[in-house]
Design a protein around this motif. Structure first.
Motif, PDB file in Angstrom:
ATOM      1  N   UNK A  20      25.065  94.038  75.381  1.00  0.00           N
ATOM      2  CA  UNK A  20      25.746  92.803  75.003  1.00  0.00           C
ATOM      3  C   UNK A  20      24.733  91.671  75.068  1.00  0.00           C
ATOM      4  N   UNK A  21      24.606  90.926  73.974  1.00  0.00           N
ATOM      5  CA  UNK A  21      23.632  89.847  73.879  1.00  0.00           C
ATOM      6  C   UNK A  21      24.378  88.519  73.910  1.00  0.00           C
ATOM      7  N   UNK A  22      23.861  87.565  74.685  1.00  0.00           N
ATOM      8  CA  UNK A  22      24.449  86.233  74.741  1.00  0.00           C
ATOM      9  C   UNK A  22      23.472  85.257  74.096  1.00  0.00           C
ATOM     10  N   UNK A  23      23.965  84.553  73.068  1.00  0.00           N
ATOM     11  CA  UNK A  23      23.162  83.556  72.360  1.00  0.00           C
ATOM     12  C   UNK A  23      23.754  82.175  72.615  1.00  0.00           C
ATOM     13  N   UNK A  24      22.886  81.195  72.800  1.00  0.00           N
ATOM     14  CA  UNK A  24      23.312  79.805  72.862  1.00  0.00           C
ATOM     15  C   UNK A  24      22.758  79.139  71.611  1.00  0.00           C
ATOM     16  N   UNK A  25      23.646  78.590  70.809  1.00  0.00           N
ATOM     17  CA  UNK A  25      23.253  77.896  69.585  1.00  0.00           C
ATOM     18  C   UNK A  25      23.906  76.521  69.574  1.00  0.00           C
ATOM     19  N   UNK A  26      23.343  75.613  68.802  1.00  0.00           N
ATOM     20  CA  UNK A  26      23.909  74.272  68.737  1.00  0.00           C
ATOM     21  C   UNK A  26      25.318  74.277  68.150  1.00  0.00           C
ATOM     22  N   UNK A  27      25.497  74.953  67.032  1.00  0.00           N
ATOM     23  CA  UNK A  27      26.776  74.994  66.325  1.00  0.00           C
ATOM     24  C   UNK A  27      26.980  76.371  65.721  1.00  0.00           C
ATOM     25  N   UNK A  28      28.238  76.710  65.371  1.00  0.00           N
ATOM     26  CA  UNK A  28      28.449  77.924  64.579  1.00  0.00           C
ATOM     27  C   UNK A  28      27.796  77.767  63.214  1.00  0.00           C
ATOM     28  N   UNK A  29      27.339  78.879  62.641  1.00  0.00           N
ATOM     29  CA  UNK A  29      26.745  78.804  61.313  1.00  0.00           C
ATOM     30  C   UNK A  29      27.845  78.582  60.267  1.00  0.00           C
ATOM     31  N   UNK A  30      27.419  78.266  59.062  1.00  0.00           N
ATOM     32  CA  UNK A  30      28.356  77.931  57.988  1.00  0.00           C
ATOM     33  C   UNK A  30      29.314  79.087  57.684  1.00  0.00           C
ATOM     34  N   UNK A  31      28.807  80.304  57.718  1.00  0.00           N
ATOM     35  CA  UNK A  31      29.645  81.476  57.462  1.00  0.00           C
ATOM     36  C   UNK A  31      30.758  81.592  58.512  1.00  0.00           C
ATOM     37  N   UNK A  32      30.420  81.377  59.764  1.00  0.00           N
ATOM     38  CA  UNK A  32      31.408  81.429  60.844  1.00  0.00           C
ATOM     39  C   UNK A  32      32.430  80.311  60.682  1.00  0.00           C
ATOM     40  N   UNK A  33      31.965  79.115  60.326  1.00  0.00           N
ATOM     41  CA  UNK A  33      32.890  78.000  60.098  1.00  0.00           C
ATOM     42  C   UNK A  33      33.924  78.362  59.034  1.00  0.00           C
ATOM     43  N   UNK A  34      33.456  78.962  57.950  1.00  0.00           N
ATOM     44  CA  UNK A  34      34.375  79.336  56.870  1.00  0.00           C
ATOM     45  C   UNK A  34      35.298  80.473  57.296  1.00  0.00           C
ATOM     46  N   UNK A  67      27.708  90.699  70.449  1.00  0.00           N
ATOM     47  CA  UNK A  67      27.097  89.408  70.755  1.00  0.00           C
ATOM     48  C   UNK A  67      28.154  88.386  71.147  1.00  0.00           C
ATOM     49  N   UNK A  68      27.782  87.533  72.079  1.00  0.00           N
ATOM     50  CA  UNK A  68      28.590  86.373  72.442  1.00  0.00           C
ATOM     51  C   UNK A  68      27.761  85.148  72.094  1.00  0.00           C
ATOM     52  N   UNK A  69      28.381  84.238  71.372  1.00  0.00           N
ATOM     53  CA  UNK A  69      27.746  82.974  71.033  1.00  0.00           C
ATOM     54  C   UNK A  69      28.400  81.869  71.849  1.00  0.00           C
ATOM     55  N   UNK A  70      27.593  81.058  72.495  1.00  0.00           N
ATOM     56  CA  UNK A  70      28.047  79.833  73.146  1.00  0.00           C
ATOM     57  C   UNK A  70      27.498  78.685  72.317  1.00  0.00           C
ATOM     58  N   UNK A  71      28.376  77.785  71.911  1.00  0.00           N
ATOM     59  CA  UNK A  71      27.968  76.686  71.038  1.00  0.00           C
ATOM     60  C   UNK A  71      27.784  75.415  71.865  1.00  0.00           C
ATOM     61  N   UNK A  72      26.521  75.066  72.056  1.00  0.00           N
ATOM     62  CA  UNK A  72      26.117  73.992  72.962  1.00  0.00           C
ATOM     63  C   UNK A  72      26.732  72.635  72.636  1.00  0.00           C
ATOM     64  N   UNK A  73      26.609  72.196  71.403  1.00  0.00           N
ATOM     65  CA  UNK A  73      27.099  70.850  71.060  1.00  0.00           C
ATOM     66  C   UNK A  73      28.618  70.736  71.192  1.00  0.00           C
ATOM     67  N   UNK A  74      29.422  71.700  70.706  1.00  0.00           N
ATOM     68  CA  UNK A  74      30.864  71.614  70.927  1.00  0.00           C
ATOM     69  C   UNK A  74      31.233  71.658  72.416  1.00  0.00           C
ATOM     70  N   UNK A  75      30.502  72.452  73.197  1.00  0.00           N
ATOM     71  CA  UNK A  75      30.769  72.496  74.638  1.00  0.00           C
ATOM     72  C   UNK A  75      30.471  71.138  75.264  1.00  0.00           C
ATOM     73  N   UNK A  76      29.340  70.537  74.892  1.00  0.00           N
ATOM     74  CA  UNK A  76      28.999  69.214  75.440  1.00  0.00           C
ATOM     75  C   UNK A  76      30.003  68.151  74.998  1.00  0.00           C
TER      76      UNK A  76
END
Length: 116
Positions: A20-34, A67-76
């Motif tokens: 299991x991989x944990x990624x921290x990214x600023x935002x979800x990508x455009x594909x995820x948003x859609x 994978x688990x994505x944590x979205x930094x900017x929405x969390x902040x």
């Protein structure tokens, strides 16, 4: 902060996790948003991507790690809006997404989170 939160997660939740991989990214990508039909990229704090353990089979050919994505900017942003403890928010999102890996319900995740 995600590593520190991971250290506080109950052993019963972490023991069976493999690959299991944990990624921290600023935002979800455009594909995820859609895909998630988000009104704003700030609407999603975290996301589990993979096949939960209740739907996995030994006959399945795996395309890669879950994978688990944590979205930094929405969390902040959520932290600024609510004033809740930032470490507690990160931990809550992480537990919620790990719970999806196991196919847990929201009630199961609340119980597990309360244990720690």
């Amino acid at each position: 902060m995600a590593d520190a939160a991971l250290d506080t997660i109950p052993a019963e939740l972490l023991a069976p996790i493999q690959n299991l991989v944990i990624h921290v990214e600023d935002f979800p990508d455009e594909e995820t948003e859609q895909e998630m039909e988000l009104e704003s990229p700030f609407d999603l704090l975290g996301l589990y991507r993979g096949v939960d353990l209740t739907r996995q089979s030994v006959a399945d050919v795996r395309g890669g790690p879950d994978m688990i994505f944590l979205y930094r900017r929405p969390i902040l942003d959520y932290w600024c809006e609510t004033g809740e403890d930032l470490a507690a928010i990160v931990r809550h999102v992480l537990i919620h997404e790990i719970g999806h890996h196991f196919g847990h319900s929201d009630e199961d995740m609340e119980r597990i989170e309360a244990m720690g």
